[in-house]
Design a protein around this motif. Sequence first.
Motif, short mmCIF file in Angstrom:
data_model
loop_
_atom_site.label_atom_id
_atom_site.label_comp_id
_atom_site.label_asym_id
_atom_site.label_seq_id
_atom_site.Cartn_x
_atom_site.Cartn_y
_atom_site.Cartn_z
N SER A 71 29.64 49.76 20.63
CA SER A 71 30.18 50.51 19.27
C SER A 71 31.60 51.16 20.45
CB SER A 71 29.49 51.46 18.74
OG SER A 71 29.39 52.60 19.56
N HIS A 72 31.01 51.64 21.90
CA HIS A 72 31.87 52.20 22.05
C HIS A 72 32.39 51.49 23.99
CE1 HIS A 72 31.78 55.08 19.83
NE2 HIS A 72 32.63 55.38 20.14
N VAL A 73 32.74 51.13 25.23
CA VAL A 73 33.15 50.49 25.80
C VAL A 73 33.81 51.75 26.58
CG1 VAL A 73 34.48 48.74 27.93
CG2 VAL A 73 33.58 47.86 25.35
N ALA A 74 33.40 52.28 27.92
CA ALA A 74 33.80 52.70 29.45
C ALA A 74 34.02 51.83 30.47
CB ALA A 74 33.05 54.07 29.85
N CYS A 75 34.95 51.65 31.33
CA CYS A 75 35.58 50.75 32.36
C CYS A 75 35.52 51.52 32.99
CB CYS A 75 36.72 49.94 31.87
SG CYS A 75 37.56 48.77 32.77
N LEU A 76 34.87 51.23 34.04
CA LEU A 76 35.05 52.07 35.67
C LEU A 76 35.47 51.24 37.10
CD1 LEU A 76 33.73 54.89 36.61
CD2 LEU A 76 31.49 54.11 36.75
N ASN A 77 36.21 51.92 37.69
CA ASN A 77 36.21 51.91 38.67
C ASN A 77 36.58 52.93 40.18
OD1 ASN A 77 36.17 50.19 41.42
ND2 ASN A 77 38.34 49.17 40.99
N LYS A 78 35.48 53.94 39.88
CA LYS A 78 35.28 55.11 41.01
C LYS A 78 36.53 55.59 39.66
CE LYS A 78 38.16 57.49 44.65
NZ LYS A 78 38.83 57.05 45.96
N TYR A 79 37.13 55.35 39.31
CA TYR A 79 38.03 56.70 38.35
C TYR A 79 37.21 55.62 36.55
CZ TYR A 79 41.11 58.28 41.44
OH TYR A 79 41.27 58.38 42.89
N LEU A 80 37.40 56.72 35.42
CA LEU A 80 36.68 55.86 34.33
C LEU A 80 38.33 55.68 33.54
CD1 LEU A 80 34.30 56.17 32.43
CD2 LEU A 80 35.16 57.73 31.35
N HIS A 81 39.11 54.51 34.26
CA HIS A 81 40.37 53.73 33.39
C HIS A 81 40.26 53.56 32.47
CE1 HIS A 81 41.45 52.41 37.58
NE2 HIS A 81 39.93 52.71 38.05
N PHE A 82 39.60 53.24 31.37
CA PHE A 82 38.91 53.62 30.09
C PHE A 82 37.94 53.34 29.27
CE2 PHE A 82 37.82 50.88 25.67
CZ PHE A 82 39.05 51.37 25.45
N HIS A 83 38.40 54.45 28.56
CA HIS A 83 37.10 55.09 27.37
C HIS A 83 37.29 55.52 25.72
CE1 HIS A 83 34.07 58.99 26.68
NE2 HIS A 83 33.49 57.19 26.22
N GLY A 84 37.00 54.44 25.39
CA GLY A 84 37.21 54.30 23.99
C GLY A 84 36.26 53.58 23.49
N GLU A 85 36.74 53.39 21.60
CA GLU A 85 36.05 52.16 20.90
C GLU A 85 36.21 50.64 21.54
OE1 GLU A 85 36.73 53.32 17.02
OE2 GLU A 85 36.13 54.96 17.03
N ALA A 86 35.69 50.04 20.82
CA ALA A 86 35.42 48.37 21.82
C ALA A 86 36.20 48.17 21.02
CB ALA A 86 34.33 47.61 20.91
N GLY A 87 37.11 48.11 19.77
CA GLY A 87 38.42 47.09 19.37
C GLY A 87 39.58 47.58 19.66
N GLU A 88 38.95 48.91 20.65
CA GLU A 88 40.55 49.42 21.51
C GLU A 88 40.66 48.80 22.97
OE1 GLU A 88 39.87 53.49 22.04
OE2 GLU A 88 40.86 54.08 20.13
N PHE A 89 39.21 48.58 23.30
CA PHE A 89 39.09 47.87 24.92
C PHE A 89 39.43 46.22 24.09
CE2 PHE A 89 36.66 45.09 27.64
CZ PHE A 89 37.06 45.72 28.56
N ASP A 90 39.48 45.49 23.15
CA ASP A 90 39.56 44.35 22.60
C ASP A 90 40.73 44.04 23.02
OD1 ASP A 90 37.59 43.59 22.95
OD2 ASP A 90 37.09 42.84 20.31
#
Length: 257
Positions: free
Chosen positions: A210-229
């Motif tokens: 339902s949600h995705v967090a994209c991490l690389n030292k910083y949290l670059h993205f944190h939101g719903e899966a549709g937004e990640f797409d």
Amino acid sequence: MAVPVIETRGLSYRYEKEKVLEEINLTVPKGAFLGIVGPNGSGKSTLLKLILGLLDPQEGEICLFGKPIGSFSAWDKIGYVSQKANSFNSGFPATVEEVVLSGLTKKIGLFRFMRGSDREKVQKALESVGMAEFSRKNIGELSGGQQQRVFIARALVSDPELLILDEPTVGVDAKRVDVFYDMLETLNKEQGITLLLVTHDIGTISETVSHVACLNKYLHFHGEAGEFDELAEKGLSEIYGHGIHLLDHHHHEEAGR
């Protein structure tokens, strides 16, 4: 407003002089299915260790079920499954039922006999991951994917509210990965268990979580899966520091359009 299952504020961590996490503000609401992605060395494992209380925060805060981690004691609310299928000793002399029962050790004691109610819990946990028919099999006789399902059943047998999985598809045959994700989605939607999944499988998770967090030292993205797409491959490539191709296991074609 419901209290988040996990909340981090300004969380940072370093090993000697190297900072691996910087100002991580992450919220996991009750009932969410969060996929955490990021390249190798991005801090994913460190974040898990901090959430599980295996490392102490150096900067910032972590709250579990609304309580600061330093005073949190209800660890039976949290189930954890590591990458065991990739390194498990296939000669270990235990049945599937015995492995799952070991997940109740904290509640029933180490040397107590299994009661009927304990056996029912074990059976229910195995049914939830589609492994009930293998209860009397030796754990070493199973495939990597089947073993991983048993380890999930072991984590589920104590009725956790949060299940944390670290690269759970390691050791799972590529042809069965989509079935494995379907099982996790069922646990989340039908049993209401909050799931936190660390994975490299970028192309598949957005169809499941339902949600995705994209991490690389910083949290670059944190939101719903549709937004990640909606993130272009170029955007992900900048986060990862190299080219990214998104693979869709369900349709066996590249999702990088």
